[in-house]
Structure formats: structure tokens, C-alpha cells
Design an enzyme around this catalytic site. Structure first.
Site, PDB file in Angstrom:
ATOM      1  N   HIS A   2       0.896  -1.337   0.130  1.00  0.00           N
ATOM      2  CA  HIS A   2      -0.129  -0.289  -0.138  1.00  0.00           C
ATOM      3  C   HIS A   2       0.847   1.352  -0.104  1.00  0.00           C
ATOM      4  CE1 HIS A   2      -3.792   2.436   1.327  1.00  0.00           C
ATOM      5  NE2 HIS A   2      -2.714   3.308   1.742  1.00  0.00           N
ATOM      6  N   GLU A   3       1.838   1.268   0.832  1.00  0.00           N
ATOM      7  CA  GLU A   3       2.554   2.361   0.972  1.00  0.00           C
ATOM      8  C   GLU A   3       3.412   2.630  -0.066  1.00  0.00           C
ATOM      9  OE1 GLU A   3       1.440   4.695   3.062  1.00  0.00           O
ATOM     10  OE2 GLU A   3       0.538   3.304   4.329  1.00  0.00           O
ATOM     11  N   HIS A  60       1.903   4.658  -2.901  1.00  0.00           N
ATOM     12  CA  HIS A  60       1.778   6.008  -2.570  1.00  0.00           C
ATOM     13  C   HIS A  60       3.283   6.477  -3.006  1.00  0.00           C
ATOM     14  CE1 HIS A  60      -1.701   6.828  -0.473  1.00  0.00           C
ATOM     15  NE2 HIS A  60      -1.712   5.876   0.355  1.00  0.00           N
ATOM     16  N   GLU A 119      -4.612   8.030  -2.890  1.00  0.00           N
ATOM     17  CA  GLU A 119      -5.312   6.873  -2.413  1.00  0.00           C
ATOM     18  C   GLU A 119      -5.446   5.569  -3.314  1.00  0.00           C
ATOM     19  OE1 GLU A 119      -4.894   6.203   0.649  1.00  0.00           O
ATOM     20  OE2 GLU A 119      -5.882   4.562   1.351  1.00  0.00           O
TER      21      GLU A 119
HETATM   22 MG    MG Z   1      -3.135   5.531   2.310  1.00  0.00          MG
END
Ligand code: MG
Length: 497
Positions: free
Chosen positions: A261-262, A265, A291
Site C-alpha cells: 500500500h505505502e 503511494h 489513495e
Molecule cells: Mg493510504
């Protein structure tokens, strides 16, 4: 280039550098700062925030922005002036006293929230929350808004978004997700329970996370991975992108999907346009678009069968005993288990959005005076039952679970679900453009998708607004069908419903 614009850009560079220092000491506070450093760090943060505000609203810069608004500007110059004028206009409309009172109330509210949550007693938080709501209403009135007051809150996190446009998308989502969750709940299978909650030594989890990050194309010469209690990604600059994750020795998915997830980003931050570094045009578009990048990698890729076709053998090499008898079907089911839960941050891909919709509805009701602060716990519990079939036994597991309201972050929650909607729509387009995307993922070739995202989204910076970006990349407005279709197809097959 026009002389006024050159001077304007000198001011902008200085503002970016103050922001750079704020990000870096903020990152440090969440990672390596010793506990006793907190008091002086808070003072330094306060000074930098004050300095930033002072420079942003300096008469010289105000005059420059005014001049430049009367000039025909093109390309990045137009974007930079537009965005600085927006930020400056907002800052000028909020009197200093109000800023100070809000910030003071928020730090007291944060303390009260921590105590209220520990004691599971909403009444300890209620007066300060009511004060925050009152102050946020005042801010909204000063800043001004069209349509409902919630637009003023939303605009802070998802610039140019309109509540009126989000409401029908979220309603559609709720109407399709509630029955899907109910159908899944009736199926009495817990796929492959026990696979993920075994002993997974942390050193090997870290090796795995770093491997996946590198395969995704995250550049470790321009970023790093550390540990933090609440995982986040901080783009100090496009060449210094810091990710954090957290490890649990007896629960694999936390660190693994958190890292993916990170890193999603992080790829966005590293992919921002090189020729617009430190300017608004070179920044990310919105929290929702940000996001979308993390959710696309975490869920649409990281929780796909294709991904695990490639990675399960590698995972087995790292954890031979734990996974000896586990096949792809069992593992794929295990990482996609759907179950209603009380806590948002523990929710799966399907139920997560119902947690967000509940918060979005409550925030709107609160600011439109349809619900009072004192009614929040009861209304929260009622809607949890309606949407997820669960009733929180206490406030700690209900209305008090999130930090956001204690920090004045009303308007933030919807960006999480917007991120999922954007992600599904972008992913659908990537599947069309990259005709063999699934095959690529099965072979561990993640670079094609990364390059597609770089070209279509990251390198555009904020030259297009979120709505324009979606239109440019996918040829249509944001639409909830892509996400609901994706969820229904994936989970109907998994659960046979
Ligand atoms: Mg996030």
C-alpha cells in the site's frame, strides 16, 4: 518569462523549502525521535507552521498573485498561480485568532479523545468535539462554499470535489455492497483460516516487503522503508520518499499489504514530474487520487490470484514450514477473507467502504445540524447494525475508534473510498491498454503497470484536477460501476454467491 512570475516563483520555492523541513521533522517524530523530544519538536513545528503562513500571506506575495491573475498565463505557470491563489485566499480569509483557537482546541481534543477511548466513554470527548465542530463551521463560513457546508470541509482534502457528486456514487455503492456482505455472511465457510496467523519471523517479512517494493519499481536510492506505529508514506521530495510499515510476528498480512500500500503511494511521489519539482504543478492531485495508487497496488494487484501465482513460491522459500501444504487456492482465499468487523482499519476490501460511507453520512448530518454531537454514539451504532449487521458493545469500538475527528479532520474519510473508486476505474483502463496485464503480473513483471501509471497519472503532477485526470485517462467521469463490478465479480467467485 514575465518578471512578476519569476519573483512569484522565488517565493514559491521558499514555501516549498519550509514544507520540506516540516515533512522531514514530522517523519522523524513518527519514526526515530526519542519520546522526550516531543515538547521541543512541537514548538519547532509550531514555529515552522507560523512561518509558512506568514510567508504565504505576505503582502508582497499577495500583490504578485493579484498581478499575475490579470495576466494570460499558460501551462504550469497557470496551474501554479491558480493553486497558490487558492491556498493563499483560504489562509487570508481565516483570522489568526481562529487558527490559534482551532489548533489549541485540537490538541486538547486529542488528549481527551485518547482518554475517552481508553475509558470507552464518549462523554469525555463530547464537549471538545462539539467545540471543534463549531470552529470548523466558522472556518467554512469564512472560507465560503457553494451548495452544502460539507463542500468547504471536503475541499481541504479533495480539492474541487463536490458533495453533490459524491452522494449518488456512495449511495449506489452502499445499495450494492450491503446485500453482497449479507450473502457472503450466509456462507458458512472461513476460507483457509490459520494460514496467515502463524509465526512469521519479522526479518523474513522485511526481506519479502523489500523484494516486492523493488519489483514494483520503487527506487531505494530515492526512498527508504522504516517502521512506525501508524504506517504512512512521506514524500519529502520526489527523490526522498519515506515509507513506513509495522510488523507483527504472528500475522503476515499487516506488514505485507501495508508495505505494498505505502509503496503504491511512494511510486506516485517518485513519479511526479521532474521539471516541476517544488511547485504546485509538480505535486500530487488530491488525497483521493493518492489513495487510488496505494489501493490499486494493495488490492487489485496484491490481493489478486495472478500476483500470488508468482509470489507464493517465493513466499514458501522464505517460510517453508508455515506454508508447506498451502496451495494457491487456499492462499488466495486467505488473503481475501470477507467478514464484517467493528473496526475500520481491520476491515476487508468489501466491508471497508461501508465503514467510510457511515462516517461520510454522519459528518454531513452533523454539519447540516441533522444530528447533534451528543447523538453520535447512538446514530453510529444504529447504522453499523444496518450496514454491517454488527452493534458495537461500547464507544471505543464504535464512535471513538478513529483519530480523525480529534484532529479536526472532518471531510477526510470520503477520500479513502474515492481512492477505491478511482483505483478500479484506472485499473480497468490499464487492463485495456496493457492487453496482457494479467500475464505480466503472473510472471512477476510489474514494471509495465508501473510505467503505465507513471505516464498516465504520476507525471502529470497536478496539471489536471482530479475530475479532469479521470476523464483524460479513462474517457469518462468517475463512476462507481467499475469498483462494484470488480468487487462483485471477485467475491461472488470466491464465495460462490
Ligand atoms: Mg493510504
Amino acid at each position: 518569462m514575465n518578471k512578476a512570475y519569476e519573483m512569484f516563483m522565488t517565493h514559491i520555492a521558499e514555501l516549498a523549502d519550509i514544507g520540506h523541513a516540516q515533512s522531514l521533522i514530522g517523519w522523524d517524530q513518527e519514526t526515530y525521535m526519542p519520546p522526550r523530544g516531543v515538547a521541543m519538536r512541537a514548538r519547532a513545528q509550531g514555529t515552522l507552521a507560523g512561518l509558512y503562513h506568514q510567508r504565504l500571506t505576505a503582502p508582497e506575495l499577495v500583490a504578485l498573485v493579484e498581478d499575475l491573475q490579470g495576466v494570460e498565463l499558460e501551462g504550469d505557470a497557470a496551474v501554479n498561480v491558480r493553486e497558490v491563489s487558492r491556498e493563499q485566499g483560504r489562509a487570508l480569509k481565516i483570522p489568526r485568532d481562529l487558527v490559534v483557537e482551532l489548533s489549541r482546541t485540537e490538541s486538547m481534543a486529542h488528549e481527551a479523545w485518547v482518554e475517552a477511548r481508553e475509558n470507552s466513554d464518549f462523554r469525555l470527548f463530547e464537549p471538545l468535539l462539539a467545540k471543534i465542530v463549531e470552529l470548523k463551521k466558522e472556518v467554512a463560513d469564512r472560507v465560503g462554499y457553494e451548495g452544502e457546508i460539507y463542500n468547504a470541509l471536503l475541499d481541504e482534502y479533495e480539492p474541487y470535489a463536490r458533495t453533490e457528486e459524491i452522494v449518488p456514487l456512495f449511495e449506489q455503492l452502499r445499495e450494492r455492497l450491503v446485500p453482497l456482505v449479507e450473502r457472503i455472511a450466509e456462507v458458512d465457510i472461513f476460507p483457509a483460516q490459520g494460514i496467515l496467523d502463524q509465526e512469521y519471523p519479522i526479518a523474513a517479512q522485511e526481506t519479502l516487503g523489500l523484494q516486492v517494493m523493488e519489483d514494483m519499481g520503487f527506487d531505494l536510492e530515492a526512498g527508504r522503508l522504516d517502521r512506525a506505529v501508524h504506517p504512512f508514506c512521506s514524500g519529502i521530495s520526489r527523490d526522498d520518499v519515506r515509507l513506513t510499515t509495522r510488523y507483527s510476528a504472528d500475522w503476515l498480512p499487516g506488514s505485507l499489504f501495508g508495505t505494498i500500500h505505502e509503496a503504491g503511494h511512494g511510486l506516485y511521489e517518485q513519479g511526479l514530474p521532474e521539471d516541476a519539482v517544488g511547485t504546485p504543478a509538480g505535486a500530487s492531485v488530491s488525497l483521493g487520487i493518492h489513495e487510488s495508487q496505494s489501493r490499486l497496488w494493495e488490492n487489485m494487484i496484491g490481493r489478486s490470484r495472478a500476483f500470488w501465482t508468482h509470489y507464493l513460491p517465493r513466499l514458501k522459500a522464505l517460510f517453508p514450514e508455515q506454508l508447506e501444504s498451502v496451495d494457491i487456492d487456499a492462499f488466495y482465499a486467505a488473503v481475501n477473507q470477507v467478514e464484517s468487523s467493528l473496526i475500520r482499519v481491520e476491515a476487508d476490501e468489501v466491508t471497508y467502504n461501508l465503514h467510510i460511507i457511515l462516517r461520510f453520512e454522519l459528518e454531513r448530518d452533523l454539519f447540516a445540524d441533522r444530528v447533534s454531537v451528543g447523538d453520535l454514539p447512538a446514530v453510529w451504532n444504529e447504522r453499523m447494525e444496518q450496514y454491517l449487521g454488527l452493534r458495537p458493545p461500547d464507544d471505543a469500538q464504535g464512535v471513538l475508534q478513529d483519530i480523525h475527528w480529534s484532529m479536526g479532520g472532518m471531510g477526510y474519510f470520503p477520500t479513502y473510498t474515492l481512492g477505491n473508486l478511482y483505483a478500479a476505474q484506472f485499473f480497468n483502463q490499464a487492463q485495456k491498454d496493457l492487453s496482457d496485464l494479467e500475464g505480466q503480473i503472473e510472471r512477476g513483471e510489474l514494471g509495465y503497470l508501473k510505467t503505465w501509471l507513471n505516464e498516465k497519472i504520476h507525471q502529470r503532477g497536478s496539471r489536471l484536477r482530479a475530475g479532469e485526470l479521470v476523464m483524460e485517462v479513462t474517457g469518462e467521469k468517475l463512476n462507481a460501476d467499475y469498483f462494484t463490478d470488480y468487487l462483485e465479480a471477485k467475491f461472488s467467485a470466491l464465495y460462490g454467491v
